[in-house]
Motif scaffolding. Structure first.
Motif, PDB file in Angstrom:
ATOM      1  N   GLY A  19      -3.521   7.978  -0.612  1.00  0.00           N
ATOM      2  CA  GLY A  19      -2.185   7.100  -1.126  1.00  0.00           C
ATOM      3  C   GLY A  19      -1.350   6.480   0.162  1.00  0.00           C
ATOM      4  O   GLY A  19      -0.602   6.320  -0.240  1.00  0.00           O
TER       5      GLY A  19
ATOM      6  N   ALA B 290       1.563  -6.059  -5.093  1.00  0.00           N
ATOM      7  CA  ALA B 290       1.002  -5.181  -5.260  1.00  0.00           C
ATOM      8  C   ALA B 290      -1.069  -5.185  -5.666  1.00  0.00           C
ATOM      9  O   ALA B 290      -1.311  -4.144  -5.576  1.00  0.00           O
ATOM     10  CB  ALA B 290       1.003  -4.947  -7.151  1.00  0.00           C
TER      11      ALA B 290
ATOM     12  N   LEU C 265       6.642  -0.220  -1.255  1.00  0.00           N
ATOM     13  CA  LEU C 265       7.342  -1.319  -3.132  1.00  0.00           C
ATOM     14  C   LEU C 265       8.795  -1.130  -2.615  1.00  0.00           C
ATOM     15  O   LEU C 265       9.465  -1.898  -3.075  1.00  0.00           O
ATOM     16  CB  LEU C 265       6.476  -0.171  -3.943  1.00  0.00           C
ATOM     17  CG  LEU C 265       7.786  -1.405  -5.160  1.00  0.00           C
ATOM     18  CD1 LEU C 265       6.695  -2.890  -5.470  1.00  0.00           C
ATOM     19  CD2 LEU C 265       6.665  -0.679  -6.543  1.00  0.00           C
TER      20      LEU C 265
ATOM     21  N   MET D 215      -4.757   1.501  -0.247  1.00  0.00           N
ATOM     22  CA  MET D 215      -4.239   2.365  -0.719  1.00  0.00           C
ATOM     23  C   MET D 215      -5.492   3.272   0.357  1.00  0.00           C
ATOM     24  O   MET D 215      -6.868   2.659  -0.595  1.00  0.00           O
ATOM     25  CB  MET D 215      -3.320   3.085  -1.212  1.00  0.00           C
ATOM     26  CG  MET D 215      -2.447   2.675  -1.282  1.00  0.00           C
ATOM     27  SD  MET D 215      -1.363   3.294  -2.994  1.00  0.00           S
ATOM     28  CE  MET D 215      -2.073   3.094  -4.213  1.00  0.00           C
TER      29      MET D 215
ATOM     30  N   VAL E 174      -0.384   4.208   2.192  1.00  0.00           N
ATOM     31  CA  VAL E 174      -0.847   2.297   2.599  1.00  0.00           C
ATOM     32  C   VAL E 174      -1.914   1.900   4.044  1.00  0.00           C
ATOM     33  O   VAL E 174      -0.826   2.378   4.786  1.00  0.00           O
ATOM     34  CB  VAL E 174       0.281   2.017   2.430  1.00  0.00           C
ATOM     35  CG1 VAL E 174       0.748   0.145   2.258  1.00  0.00           C
ATOM     36  CG2 VAL E 174       1.077   1.893   0.494  1.00  0.00           C
TER      37      VAL E 174
ATOM     38  N   LYS F 232       0.125  10.484  -9.679  1.00  0.00           N
ATOM     39  CA  LYS F 232       1.971   9.870  -9.691  1.00  0.00           C
ATOM     40  C   LYS F 232       0.713   9.131  -8.355  1.00  0.00           C
ATOM     41  O   LYS F 232       0.567   9.191  -7.903  1.00  0.00           O
ATOM     42  CB  LYS F 232       2.709  10.584  -9.221  1.00  0.00           C
ATOM     43  CG  LYS F 232       3.765  11.768 -10.638  1.00  0.00           C
ATOM     44  CD  LYS F 232       4.671  11.986  -9.740  1.00  0.00           C
ATOM     45  CE  LYS F 232       4.848  12.977 -11.025  1.00  0.00           C
ATOM     46  NZ  LYS F 232       6.983  13.398 -11.430  1.00  0.00           N
ATOM     47  N   VAL F 233       1.992   8.055  -8.063  1.00  0.00           N
ATOM     48  CA  VAL F 233       2.039   7.490  -7.031  1.00  0.00           C
ATOM     49  C   VAL F 233       1.979   7.874  -6.149  1.00  0.00           C
ATOM     50  O   VAL F 233       3.071   9.088  -5.942  1.00  0.00           O
ATOM     51  CB  VAL F 233       2.457   5.688  -7.289  1.00  0.00           C
ATOM     52  CG1 VAL F 233       1.907   5.070  -8.643  1.00  0.00           C
ATOM     53  CG2 VAL F 233       4.437   6.051  -7.290  1.00  0.00           C
ATOM     54  N   SER F 234       1.647   7.410  -5.193  1.00  0.00           N
ATOM     55  CA  SER F 234       2.067   8.459  -3.641  1.00  0.00           C
ATOM     56  C   SER F 234       3.369   8.022  -3.360  1.00  0.00           C
ATOM     57  O   SER F 234       3.671   6.925  -3.593  1.00  0.00           O
ATOM     58  CB  SER F 234       0.824   7.685  -2.184  1.00  0.00           C
ATOM     59  OG  SER F 234       0.693   6.588  -1.797  1.00  0.00           O
ATOM     60  N   GLN F 235       4.112   9.141  -2.115  1.00  0.00           N
ATOM     61  CA  GLN F 235       5.354   8.329  -1.708  1.00  0.00           C
ATOM     62  C   GLN F 235       5.170   7.488  -0.764  1.00  0.00           C
ATOM     63  O   GLN F 235       5.865   6.854  -0.864  1.00  0.00           O
ATOM     64  CB  GLN F 235       5.456   9.931  -1.046  1.00  0.00           C
ATOM     65  CG  GLN F 235       5.851  10.777  -2.007  1.00  0.00           C
ATOM     66  CD  GLN F 235       6.329  12.312  -0.875  1.00  0.00           C
ATOM     67  OE1 GLN F 235       6.379  12.382  -0.060  1.00  0.00           O
ATOM     68  NE2 GLN F 235       6.727  13.449  -1.427  1.00  0.00           N
ATOM     69  N   ASP F 236       3.631   7.081  -0.047  1.00  0.00           N
ATOM     70  CA  ASP F 236       3.954   5.868   0.947  1.00  0.00           C
ATOM     71  C   ASP F 236       3.537   5.505  -0.539  1.00  0.00           C
ATOM     72  O   ASP F 236       3.943   4.117   0.085  1.00  0.00           O
ATOM     73  CB  ASP F 236       2.428   6.274   1.313  1.00  0.00           C
ATOM     74  CG  ASP F 236       2.263   5.734   3.005  1.00  0.00           C
ATOM     75  OD1 ASP F 236       3.231   5.973   3.186  1.00  0.00           O
ATOM     76  OD2 ASP F 236       1.517   4.823   3.196  1.00  0.00           O
ATOM     77  N   PHE F 237       3.480   4.862  -1.395  1.00  0.00           N
ATOM     78  CA  PHE F 237       3.245   3.313  -2.459  1.00  0.00           C
ATOM     79  C   PHE F 237       4.244   3.409  -2.456  1.00  0.00           C
ATOM     80  O   PHE F 237       5.186   1.795  -2.542  1.00  0.00           O
ATOM     81  CB  PHE F 237       2.687   3.503  -2.726  1.00  0.00           C
ATOM     82  CG  PHE F 237       2.834   2.537  -4.277  1.00  0.00           C
ATOM     83  CD1 PHE F 237       1.787   1.417  -4.199  1.00  0.00           C
ATOM     84  CD2 PHE F 237       3.042   2.871  -5.124  1.00  0.00           C
ATOM     85  CE1 PHE F 237       1.882   0.465  -4.842  1.00  0.00           C
ATOM     86  CE2 PHE F 237       3.623   1.484  -5.862  1.00  0.00           C
ATOM     87  CZ  PHE F 237       2.797   0.305  -6.097  1.00  0.00           C
ATOM     88  N   SER F 238       5.037   4.167  -3.109  1.00  0.00           N
ATOM     89  CA  SER F 238       6.254   4.469  -2.657  1.00  0.00           C
ATOM     90  C   SER F 238       7.832   3.846  -2.487  1.00  0.00           C
ATOM     91  O   SER F 238       8.481   2.576  -2.598  1.00  0.00           O
ATOM     92  CB  SER F 238       6.988   5.958  -4.057  1.00  0.00           C
ATOM     93  OG  SER F 238       8.625   5.923  -4.604  1.00  0.00           O
TER      94      SER F 238
END
Length: 103
Positions: A59, A50, A11, A55, A61, A2-8
């Motif tokens: 993950g 994006a 975004l 990252m 950012v 899954k994408v990281s919490q930081d990326f989420s």
């Protein structure tokens, strides 16, 4: 994976401030009407964000502010006579297609 919490978080935060018209890097830029009339301009904003976002291996950012700046610079140049400096490189403005429907 899954994408990281930081990326989420990066975004969703960027999306919120762009969609609400309250992004601090876009003061005095009238762009909200583009959401209904020129969605390709908004698509490019998110593509740039994006493409520029970096990252680390975990993950985290690394360049949230810079990715926002490049994306908002595009919107400024789209809506006004703002000149982006440095000019965009091809990799920053590349649009990628969606994943296959079965994913």
């Amino acid at each position: 994976m899954k994408v990281s919490q930081d990326f989420s978080g990066a975004l969703s935060t960027f999306a919120y401030f762009i969609a609400s018209g309250t992004h601090y890097m876009l003061q005095d830029i009238e762009y909200i009407d583009l959401f209904g009339t020129e969605p390709s301009a908004i698509e490019m904003v998110f593509a740039i964000f994006a493409n520029v976002l970096e990252m680390d291996e975990e993950g985290k950012v690394l360049n949230f502010t810079y990715a926002q700046k490049r994306a908002t610079d595009y919107l400024k140049s789209y809506c006004s006579e703002y000149i982006v400096d440095p000019p965009f490189e091809e990799w920053e403005t590349t649009l990628y297609g969606p994943p296959k429907r079965d994913r």
